[in-house]
Write an enzyme that holds these catalytic residues in place. Structure first.
Site, PDB file in Angstrom:
ATOM      1  N   HIS A 110      -3.727  -4.984   0.286  1.00 49.46           N
ATOM      2  CA  HIS A 110      -3.123  -5.525   1.508  1.00 49.46           C
ATOM      3  C   HIS A 110      -3.220  -7.049   1.520  1.00 49.46           C
ATOM      4  CE1 HIS A 110      -2.869  -1.750   3.961  1.00 49.46           C
ATOM      5  NE2 HIS A 110      -3.746  -1.355   3.051  1.00 49.46           N
ATOM      6  N   CYS A 137       0.829  -1.204   0.000  1.00 44.07           N
ATOM      7  CA  CYS A 137       0.000   0.000   0.000  1.00 44.07           C
ATOM      8  C   CYS A 137       0.872   1.266   0.000  1.00 44.07           C
ATOM      9  CB  CYS A 137      -1.018  -0.040   1.133  1.00 44.07           C
ATOM     10  SG  CYS A 137      -2.491   0.911   0.692  1.00 44.07           S
ATOM     11  N   GLU A 148      -1.720  -9.041   3.379  1.00 37.04           N
ATOM     12  CA  GLU A 148      -1.562  -9.598   4.739  1.00 37.04           C
ATOM     13  C   GLU A 148      -2.904  -9.981   5.375  1.00 37.04           C
ATOM     14  OE1 GLU A 148      -1.134  -6.465   3.847  1.00 37.04           O
ATOM     15  OE2 GLU A 148      -1.618  -5.032   5.435  1.00 37.04           O
TER      16      GLU A 148
HETATM   17  N1  GLN Z   1      -2.039   6.747   2.654  1.00 39.55           N
HETATM   18  C1  GLN Z   1      -2.138   5.974   1.449  1.00 39.55           C
HETATM   19  C2  GLN Z   1      -3.513   6.128   0.796  1.00 39.55           C
HETATM   20  O1  GLN Z   1      -4.459   6.502   1.439  1.00 39.55           O
HETATM   21  C3  GLN Z   1      -1.817   4.528   1.701  1.00 39.55           C
HETATM   22  C4  GLN Z   1      -2.763   3.843   2.640  1.00 39.55           C
HETATM   23  C5  GLN Z   1      -2.264   2.560   3.214  1.00 39.55           C
HETATM   24  O2  GLN Z   1      -1.056   2.303   3.240  1.00 39.55           O
HETATM   25  N2  GLN Z   1      -3.167   1.742   3.738  1.00 39.55           N
HETATM   26  O3  GLN Z   1      -3.656   5.853  -0.355  1.00 39.55           O
END
Ligand code: GLN
Length: 569
Positions: free
Chosen positions: A525, A399, A527
């Site tokens: 994600h 992410c 995970e």
């Molecule tokens: N801050 C980034 C976004 O909102 C990544 C978010 C995250 O790592 N979950 O796109």
């Protein structure tokens, strides 16, 4: 083989009500209600029952999505896009079954729903009160999971500690449910038996008081699960049983364990599942045992590694390890799969600088850059990524970790000086990471990100495709910002490929550098989807690549992508 007694699953599936098991906590927080709930669920599931677990959180936030990770650890995301308590992660990891929005309820959500009903006039002019309106709403949220007869058991964990003002309506709702349906409702109270070193004794008084507190609220617990650092002898068990009005077999020891994955077996040794079944009129026959073969195989591989691999987890919330719970568990699952001990080195991104990066990351076999929000620690993440990329150290970005990989590559390989994400620098000349058009008008912070599972198609011939072994996957998201499509060709030409694409929106979900030993990053994600029995392929391939690479900068010239792929699968 799952063993189902004639009076158990069959009866339940054929119309008998679901059974409700509540898990409350006393004396202290952090006793591991989530793990005990998940362990009981695992034992019942291993007997062939259909089980779900629910967490009731007594705080007023509508969901934990807006909470700083330092408050409650990571925010876990379900397939249907609910931002939930991290305990739901344990439930999924233990049961290998998806949870949904219905599995996590907060006081904020309960009140929001009651107030909305009141505004719509649904209470027909009545005075809206905690009892019965709030408690009815709590009961509705619990019983909804049983209403479709989809589950034989609903295990509901009540967050917090009995006696807290916040949890009173929940305990009242459970009192009512037990009163209304005593044969189908069971209460397990998790409590602490402290050891006083000076006296050399285990003490039962806090537990007695905690049960008394529950009794004052009209609830007699059926089973006591006692957290302890030392084994409970029969005299202590008898004392607890006598003072707390429970049978001797209902005093269950929960001794400190080496790993959370031992707890189902420890609970089995204490016959927790059998006592639960007996109390709910579903007696197991003496030769029925839960089928935990695969679980034990996992534990064996987890505890008997052939080697150790050192992974640097670079993030800005590393002081509270729970902030990255699903990532650390996914690394553990992958490690067990590869009979490898994964030693996580928690690296604070704010502490990494150009000067110390070699020293901080030099001994690692692989580098994972974690998700996150906001600008704090970004420079350190970019340094870590540049180090991994230029030294051919296996890299995995998740992410924000992927977004930083894109920014680093833009600046140092594509030649887009000062490229950035508009989350960090609104007026960057090269917004390689930017908001989607529909996100630009949103001002509400709660529940407005791209959340939950989306399809991602994997490019033929890519590393991602090789790792997953399929051409289409579903993975969970939690972010606002995206790879900016306008720059895609420049990236591809410079050697960073978009290998995973959302087939509907065209958004880039995975990037990789094929010429690197192992460099892959996902906008989603992975995970959240890794479980004990189904470790995630991206984590397995990353850990495997780290094992193959060995520590620090790669000294041989062997960086061909074929080698990277074959080494990584
Ligand atoms: N801050 C980034 C976004 O909102 C990544 C978010 C995250 O790592 N979950 O796109």
């Amino acid at each position: 083989m799952p063993l189902i007694t004639p009076s158990s699953s069959e009866t339940l599936a054929s119309g008998r009500n679901s059974r409700y098991i509540f898990v409350t906590g006393g004396v202290s927080s952090s006793l591991g209600k989530g793990i005990v709930s998940a362990s009981l669920a695992k034992l019942l599931q291993a007997r062939g029952y259909r089980v779900t677990i629910q967490k009731l959180d007594p705080y007023i936030n509508v969901d934990p999505g807006t909470l700083n990770p330092y408050e409650h650890g990571e925010c876990y995301v379900t397939v249907d896009g609910a931002e939930t308590d991290l305990d739901l992660g344990h439930y999924e990891r233990f049961l290998n079954v998806c949870t949904t929005q219905a599995n996590n309820i907060t006081t904020g959500r309960i009140y929001q729903s009651v107030i909305n009903k009141e505004r719509r006039g649904e209470y027909l002019g009545k005075t809206v009160q905690i009892i019965p309106h709030i408690t009815d709403e709590i009961k509705r949220c619990v019983q909804i999971l049983g209403s479709e007869s989809e589950f034989d058991f609903i295990i509901t964990e009540i967050g917090g500690t009995v006696g807290d003002i916040e949890s009173l309506p929940y305990v009242e709702a459970l009192r009512q449910m037990k009163w209304e349906s005593p044969d189908d409702t069971l209460v397990i109270h998790l409590t602490l038996i402290p050891y006083l070193a000076a006296a050399g004794e285990l003490k039962t008084k806090p537990t007695q008081h905690s049960v008394k507190q529950l009794l004052e609220l009209g609830v007699q617990p059926d089973i006591l699960v006692c957290r302890t650092e030392h084994h409970l002898n029969s005299a202590i068990r008898t004392k607890i049983a006598k003072f707390c009005n429970v049978s001797l077999e209902s005093v269950i020891e929960s001794i400190d364990a080496d790993t959370i994955y031992d707890v189902p077996l420890l609970m089995q040794d204490e016959h927790l599942d059998e006592v639960v079944l007996k109390k709910l009129g579903l007696e197991a026959s003496p030769d029925d045992t839960p089928d935990l073969g695969e679980w034990k195989e996992f534990l064996y591989r987890f505890k008997n590694p052939d080697q150790t691999v050192h992974i640097g987890l670079v993030g800005k919330y590393v002081e509270l390890k729970d902030s990255y719970k699903s990532i650390s568990e996914a690394l553990a699952h992958a490690g067990a799969n590869l009979k490898t001990r994964v030693e996580i080195h928690w690296i604070h991104s704010e502490q990494i600088s150009r000067k110390n990066v070699d020293e901080m990351l030099g001994k690692l076999d692989g580098i994972l850059v974690a998700p996150g929000f906001g600008s704090r620690g970004i420079d350190g993440k970019l340094e870590a990524i540049e180090y991994a990329r230029t030294n051919d150290v296996p890299f995995f970005g998740i992410c924000l970790g992927m977004q930083c990989a894109v920014i680093e590559f833009a600046r140092n390989k594509v030649g887009l000086t000062d490229a950035h994400s508009t989350e960090i620098k609104e007026y960057t000349p090269y917004p390689v990471i930017d908001l989607m058009a529909e996100q630009k008008s949103i001002t509400d912070m709660g529940g407005t990100m791209r959340l939950g599972a989306y399809t991602c198609e994997l490019k033929e011939g890519s590393i991602a495709r090789e790792i997953y072994g399929v051409d289409s996957i579903e993975e969970r998201h939690r972010h606002r910002y995206e790879f900016n499509e306008a720059f895609r060709n420049q990236f591809e030409e410079a050697g960073m490929k978009a290998s995973g694409i959302n087939p509907v929106s065209g958004l880039v979900e995975i990037v990789e550098i094929p010429s690197h030993r192992y460099f892959i990053a996902s906008q989603f994600h992975p995970e959240y989807a890794s479980t004990v029995l189904a470790p995630h392929p991206l984590f397995i391939s990353f850990v495997k690549a780290a094992v193959m690479a060995g520590p620090g900068p790669v000294k041989t010239g062997n960086t061909a992508s074929e080698d990277a792929i074959s080494g990584a699968i």
